[in-house]
Design a protein around this motif. Structure first.
Motif, short mmCIF file in Angstrom:
data_model
loop_
_atom_site.label_atom_id
_atom_site.label_comp_id
_atom_site.label_asym_id
_atom_site.label_seq_id
_atom_site.Cartn_x
_atom_site.Cartn_y
_atom_site.Cartn_z
N ARG A 194 -28.57 41.69 63.17
CA ARG A 194 -27.22 42.25 63.31
C ARG A 194 -26.46 42.19 61.98
NH1 ARG A 194 -22.09 40.83 63.73
NH2 ARG A 194 -22.45 38.59 63.61
N LEU A 195 -26.52 41.03 61.32
CA LEU A 195 -25.82 40.88 60.05
C LEU A 195 -26.44 41.74 58.95
CD1 LEU A 195 -25.18 37.03 60.15
CD2 LEU A 195 -23.50 38.86 60.48
N ALA A 196 -27.77 41.84 58.94
CA ALA A 196 -28.45 42.66 57.94
C ALA A 196 -28.02 44.12 58.06
CB ALA A 196 -29.96 42.53 58.08
N LYS A 197 -27.95 44.61 59.28
CA LYS A 197 -27.53 46.00 59.50
C LYS A 197 -26.07 46.20 59.08
CE LYS A 197 -30.84 46.94 63.14
NZ LYS A 197 -31.05 47.09 64.58
N ALA A 198 -25.23 45.22 59.39
CA ALA A 198 -23.80 45.32 59.03
C ALA A 198 -23.62 45.34 57.52
CB ALA A 198 -23.03 44.17 59.64
N ILE A 199 -24.42 44.58 56.81
CA ILE A 199 -24.33 44.56 55.34
C ILE A 199 -24.94 45.83 54.76
CG2 ILE A 199 -25.16 43.41 53.25
CD1 ILE A 199 -24.97 40.77 54.83
N MET A 237 -28.46 38.32 49.97
CA MET A 237 -28.23 37.97 51.36
C MET A 237 -29.01 38.89 52.28
SD MET A 237 -24.60 37.47 53.36
CE MET A 237 -23.94 36.59 51.97
N LEU A 238 -29.05 40.16 51.95
CA LEU A 238 -29.79 41.12 52.76
C LEU A 238 -31.28 40.79 52.76
CD1 LEU A 238 -29.51 43.61 54.51
CD2 LEU A 238 -29.66 45.01 52.45
N ARG A 239 -31.84 40.46 51.60
CA ARG A 239 -33.26 40.08 51.53
C ARG A 239 -33.53 38.83 52.38
NH1 ARG A 239 -32.56 41.85 46.17
NH2 ARG A 239 -32.02 39.75 45.48
N LEU A 240 -32.64 37.85 52.32
CA LEU A 240 -32.79 36.63 53.10
C LEU A 240 -32.75 36.94 54.60
CD1 LEU A 240 -32.87 33.52 53.32
CD2 LEU A 240 -30.38 33.59 53.25
N LEU A 241 -31.81 37.76 55.02
CA LEU A 241 -31.68 38.11 56.43
C LEU A 241 -32.90 38.89 56.93
CD1 LEU A 241 -27.91 39.06 56.47
CD2 LEU A 241 -28.96 37.09 57.61
N VAL A 242 -33.40 39.80 56.11
CA VAL A 242 -34.59 40.58 56.50
C VAL A 242 -35.79 39.65 56.66
CG1 VAL A 242 -36.24 42.32 55.69
CG2 VAL A 242 -33.78 42.77 55.57
N VAL A 286 -35.70 36.50 57.56
CA VAL A 286 -35.50 35.77 58.82
C VAL A 286 -35.89 36.66 60.01
CG1 VAL A 286 -33.76 34.74 60.35
CG2 VAL A 286 -33.71 34.25 57.89
N VAL A 287 -35.52 37.93 59.95
CA VAL A 287 -35.86 38.86 61.04
C VAL A 287 -37.38 39.00 61.14
CG1 VAL A 287 -35.74 41.27 61.79
CG2 VAL A 287 -33.69 40.13 60.90
N GLN A 288 -38.05 39.15 60.00
CA GLN A 288 -39.50 39.34 60.00
C GLN A 288 -40.25 38.11 60.51
OE1 GLN A 288 -40.13 40.47 55.92
NE2 GLN A 288 -39.78 42.63 56.33
N GLU A 289 -39.70 36.93 60.26
CA GLU A 289 -40.35 35.70 60.71
C GLU A 289 -40.11 35.43 62.19
OE1 GLU A 289 -39.04 32.58 58.12
OE2 GLU A 289 -40.26 33.30 56.46
N GLY A 290 -39.12 36.10 62.77
CA GLY A 290 -38.82 35.90 64.18
C GLY A 290 -38.10 34.58 64.39
N GLY A 291 -38.03 34.16 65.61
CA GLY A 291 -37.38 32.89 65.90
C GLY A 291 -35.99 33.08 66.48
N PRO A 292 -35.31 31.96 66.74
CA PRO A 292 -34.03 32.02 67.44
C PRO A 292 -32.89 32.70 66.66
CG PRO A 292 -34.47 29.79 66.70
CD PRO A 292 -35.71 30.59 66.44
N LEU A 293 -32.99 32.76 65.35
CA LEU A 293 -31.93 33.37 64.56
C LEU A 293 -32.20 34.83 64.20
CD1 LEU A 293 -31.17 30.44 62.08
CD2 LEU A 293 -29.92 31.08 64.15
N SER A 294 -33.33 35.35 64.60
CA SER A 294 -33.71 36.70 64.16
C SER A 294 -32.78 37.79 64.70
CB SER A 294 -35.16 37.01 64.51
OG SER A 294 -35.36 36.99 65.89
#
Length: 72
Positions: free
Chosen positions: A59-64, A39-44, A46-54
């Motif tokens: 936030r979720l990646a940091k919490a995990i 899940m952490l790899r997936l979230l990272v 998404v963050v790297q790709e940018g966009g509306p969910l980044s």
């Protein structure tokens, strides 16, 4: 824990999981480390790709990340 159900990847499940008033060890019992790392790899990603969910993904990646040991 007869009524144990593994945590899914649904965002509402994750928010509920992260806000549970439990110790970290008890939280990790609900989410395997393998799933947490995935899940952490997936979230990272998404963050790297940018966009509306980044922002939410960050936030979720940091919490995990603060709740699990390093993968190394």
């Amino acid at each position: 824990m007869d009524d144990y159900e593994p945590l899914g990847l649904d965002g509402s499940d994750l928010d509920e999981f992260l806000s549970m008033p439990m110790e970290t060890a008890e939280r990790l019992a609900l989410l395997t480390l393998e799933k947490a790392y995935g899940m952490l790899r997936l979230l990272v990603t998404v963050v790297q790709e940018g966009g509306p969910l980044s922002r939410e993904a960050d936030r979720l990646a940091k919490a995990i990340a603060v709740r699990i040991p390093s993968e190394n």
